[in-house]
Design a protein around this motif. Sequence first.
Motif, PDB file in Angstrom:
ATOM      1  N   LYS A   1       0.814  -1.162  -0.043  1.00  0.00           N
ATOM      2  CA  LYS A   1      -0.065   0.003   0.107  1.00  0.00           C
ATOM      3  C   LYS A   1       0.852   1.046  -0.124  1.00  0.00           C
ATOM      4  CE  LYS A   1      -4.081  -1.881   0.339  1.00  0.00           C
ATOM      5  NZ  LYS A   1      -5.030  -1.705  -0.718  1.00  0.00           N
ATOM      6  N   VAL A   2       0.897   2.272  -1.023  1.00  0.00           N
ATOM      7  CA  VAL A   2       1.542   3.125  -1.276  1.00  0.00           C
ATOM      8  C   VAL A   2       1.001   4.379  -0.792  1.00  0.00           C
ATOM      9  CG1 VAL A   2       3.017   4.284  -2.803  1.00  0.00           C
ATOM     10  CG2 VAL A   2       2.998   1.954  -2.914  1.00  0.00           C
ATOM     11  N   ARG A   3       1.556   5.315  -0.026  1.00  0.00           N
ATOM     12  CA  ARG A   3       1.242   6.766   0.515  1.00  0.00           C
ATOM     13  C   ARG A   3       2.037   7.618  -0.377  1.00  0.00           C
ATOM     14  NH1 ARG A   3       1.944   5.838   7.005  1.00  0.00           N
ATOM     15  NH2 ARG A   3      -0.038   4.713   7.262  1.00  0.00           N
ATOM     16  N   ALA A   4       1.497   8.134  -1.411  1.00  0.00           N
ATOM     17  CA  ALA A   4       2.329   8.970  -2.409  1.00  0.00           C
ATOM     18  C   ALA A   4       2.194  10.440  -2.096  1.00  0.00           C
ATOM     19  CB  ALA A   4       1.638   8.500  -3.778  1.00  0.00           C
ATOM     20  N   VAL A   5       3.267  10.986  -1.985  1.00  0.00           N
ATOM     21  CA  VAL A   5       3.528  12.479  -1.550  1.00  0.00           C
ATOM     22  C   VAL A   5       3.954  13.271  -2.587  1.00  0.00           C
ATOM     23  CG1 VAL A   5       4.377  13.978   0.139  1.00  0.00           C
ATOM     24  CG2 VAL A   5       3.492  11.443   1.049  1.00  0.00           C
ATOM     25  N   ASP A   6       3.353  14.236  -2.912  1.00  0.00           N
ATOM     26  CA  ASP A   6       3.822  15.258  -3.607  1.00  0.00           C
ATOM     27  C   ASP A   6       2.945  16.502  -3.563  1.00  0.00           C
ATOM     28  OD1 ASP A   6       4.506  16.665  -6.500  1.00  0.00           O
ATOM     29  OD2 ASP A   6       5.651  14.712  -6.714  1.00  0.00           O
ATOM     30  N   ARG A   7       3.576  17.816  -3.871  1.00  0.00           N
ATOM     31  CA  ARG A   7       2.642  18.984  -4.035  1.00  0.00           C
ATOM     32  C   ARG A   7       1.972  19.179  -5.447  1.00  0.00           C
ATOM     33  NH1 ARG A   7       6.733  24.260  -4.988  1.00  0.00           N
ATOM     34  NH2 ARG A   7       7.507  23.505  -7.015  1.00  0.00           N
ATOM     35  N   ASP A   8       2.117  17.995  -6.306  1.00  0.00           N
ATOM     36  CA  ASP A   8       1.435  18.253  -7.517  1.00  0.00           C
ATOM     37  C   ASP A   8       0.298  17.282  -7.407  1.00  0.00           C
ATOM     38  OD1 ASP A   8       0.372  17.930  -9.945  1.00  0.00           O
ATOM     39  OD2 ASP A   8       2.236  17.256 -10.917  1.00  0.00           O
ATOM     40  N   ALA A   9      -0.843  17.873  -6.879  1.00  0.00           N
ATOM     41  CA  ALA A   9      -2.124  16.981  -6.555  1.00  0.00           C
ATOM     42  C   ALA A   9      -2.567  16.331  -7.971  1.00  0.00           C
ATOM     43  CB  ALA A   9      -3.314  17.813  -6.129  1.00  0.00           C
ATOM     44  N   ASP A  10      -2.720  17.200  -9.170  1.00  0.00           N
ATOM     45  CA  ASP A  10      -3.045  16.625 -10.628  1.00  0.00           C
ATOM     46  C   ASP A  10      -2.074  15.426 -10.666  1.00  0.00           C
ATOM     47  OD1 ASP A  10      -5.204  18.382 -10.762  1.00  0.00           O
ATOM     48  OD2 ASP A  10      -3.854  19.781 -12.097  1.00  0.00           O
ATOM     49  N   GLY A  11      -0.795  15.512 -10.527  1.00  0.00           N
ATOM     50  CA  GLY A  11      -0.056  14.501 -10.956  1.00  0.00           C
ATOM     51  C   GLY A  11      -0.329  13.191  -9.985  1.00  0.00           C
ATOM     52  N   LEU A  12      -0.612  13.378  -8.540  1.00  0.00           N
ATOM     53  CA  LEU A  12      -1.029  12.564  -7.796  1.00  0.00           C
ATOM     54  C   LEU A  12      -2.116  11.508  -8.239  1.00  0.00           C
ATOM     55  CD1 LEU A  12      -0.023  13.737  -4.339  1.00  0.00           C
ATOM     56  CD2 LEU A  12       1.453  12.029  -5.680  1.00  0.00           C
ATOM     57  N   ARG A  13      -3.172  12.385  -8.834  1.00  0.00           N
ATOM     58  CA  ARG A  13      -4.475  11.957  -9.300  1.00  0.00           C
ATOM     59  C   ARG A  13      -4.227  10.910 -10.554  1.00  0.00           C
ATOM     60  NH1 ARG A  13      -6.928  16.569  -7.155  1.00  0.00           N
ATOM     61  NH2 ARG A  13      -6.293  17.912  -9.091  1.00  0.00           N
ATOM     62  N   SER A  14      -3.353  11.210 -11.401  1.00  0.00           N
ATOM     63  CA  SER A  14      -2.987  10.697 -12.483  1.00  0.00           C
ATOM     64  C   SER A  14      -2.061   9.242 -12.116  1.00  0.00           C
ATOM     65  CB  SER A  14      -1.989  11.410 -13.264  1.00  0.00           C
ATOM     66  OG  SER A  14      -1.498  10.664 -14.647  1.00  0.00           O
ATOM     67  N   LEU A  15      -1.341   9.374 -10.959  1.00  0.00           N
ATOM     68  CA  LEU A  15      -0.749   8.275 -10.573  1.00  0.00           C
ATOM     69  C   LEU A  15      -1.759   7.180  -9.973  1.00  0.00           C
ATOM     70  CD1 LEU A  15       1.726   6.431  -9.588  1.00  0.00           C
ATOM     71  CD2 LEU A  15       1.545   7.951  -7.539  1.00  0.00           C
ATOM     72  N   GLN A  16      -2.682   7.831  -9.188  1.00  0.00           N
ATOM     73  CA  GLN A  16      -4.003   6.811  -8.749  1.00  0.00           C
ATOM     74  C   GLN A  16      -4.772   6.126  -9.889  1.00  0.00           C
ATOM     75  OE1 GLN A  16      -6.469   9.073  -6.249  1.00  0.00           O
ATOM     76  NE2 GLN A  16      -6.620   7.233  -4.785  1.00  0.00           N
ATOM     77  N   ASP A  17      -4.774   6.926 -10.943  1.00  0.00           N
ATOM     78  CA  ASP A  17      -5.600   6.388 -12.056  1.00  0.00           C
ATOM     79  C   ASP A  17      -4.864   5.315 -12.786  1.00  0.00           C
ATOM     80  OD1 ASP A  17      -7.659   8.325 -11.729  1.00  0.00           O
ATOM     81  OD2 ASP A  17      -6.943   9.721 -13.052  1.00  0.00           O
ATOM     82  N   VAL A  18      -3.580   5.495 -12.785  1.00  0.00           N
ATOM     83  CA  VAL A  18      -2.860   4.423 -13.312  1.00  0.00           C
ATOM     84  C   VAL A  18      -2.566   3.134 -12.582  1.00  0.00           C
ATOM     85  CG1 VAL A  18      -0.327   3.619 -14.053  1.00  0.00           C
ATOM     86  CG2 VAL A  18      -1.376   5.849 -14.681  1.00  0.00           C
ATOM     87  N   GLU A  19      -2.384   3.043 -11.364  1.00  0.00           N
ATOM     88  CA  GLU A  19      -2.436   2.339 -10.446  1.00  0.00           C
ATOM     89  C   GLU A  19      -4.196   2.032  -9.974  1.00  0.00           C
ATOM     90  OE1 GLU A  19      -1.983  -1.010  -8.604  1.00  0.00           O
ATOM     91  OE2 GLU A  19      -0.050  -0.091  -9.641  1.00  0.00           O
TER      92      GLU A  19
END
Length: 270
Positions: free
Chosen positions: A48-66
Amino acid sequence: MTEQQTPGSHSGPHSVALDLTGRTALVTGAASGIGRACALRLASAGAKVRAVDRDADGLRSLQDVEAGGSVQPYPLDLTDSEGLDAAEDLAAGSDVLVNNAGAQLVRPIEEFPPADFRRLLTLMLEAPFRFIRGALPHMYGQSWGRIVNISSVHGLRASAYKSAYVSAKHGLEGLSKVTALEGAEHGVTSNCVNPAYVRTPLVERQIADQAEAHGIPAERVVSEILLADSALKRLLEPEEVAEAVAYLCAPQASFVTGASLPLDGGWTAH
């Protein structure tokens, strides 16, 4: 590592057998580049990955891929005090910590803005300290933990016009070694991975700065500046760095701690 993953892929074969089922991993700078590749690699191993970044859009894209739901996005600015406090709290309960978030500014020392120097050291040295500080009690309590700090060849070598970045990465190397010494009796390893130039947005953004600093056209920067000290004349792929991270989390690397693993194409062989 004998089998290279296809660049940009996260579902193909891996050279390192890794099972993190039931584990929680935290990856900073996860919205793009090395951090994104690491988040996907650890998720593919069952974490289970806690993905941290200030780029919220990039994190949403990552979540969509995974799409399996194994990635949880946490938008945080790691350059302010509130973000740092939140970072320490978020790190609690992490079994694997990958400190990757970074930034770059290329300027001569006499022209380097002090505020930017402070900002880069906060992001790349103080923030890893806060994440480590928050993660260690849980790791110590279970007698197992893996901390991987994404340093750089600039943690081992210096380059002109990068005073803040080189200072931060050299500091990160020291922090990683201290963590390794303190964590050894608790089953916690701490290591650095030291890439040369990786095909990431961070590298792409600094080409213009390098061109200005060195007084050459942008199209000459990659061959004459970025790859000048590398025996292998290509950029490293983010997935190659992620596979090195996977190795350091695997049981076969349990005796590797306090180390710096260069992925530098022969840069430090000079």
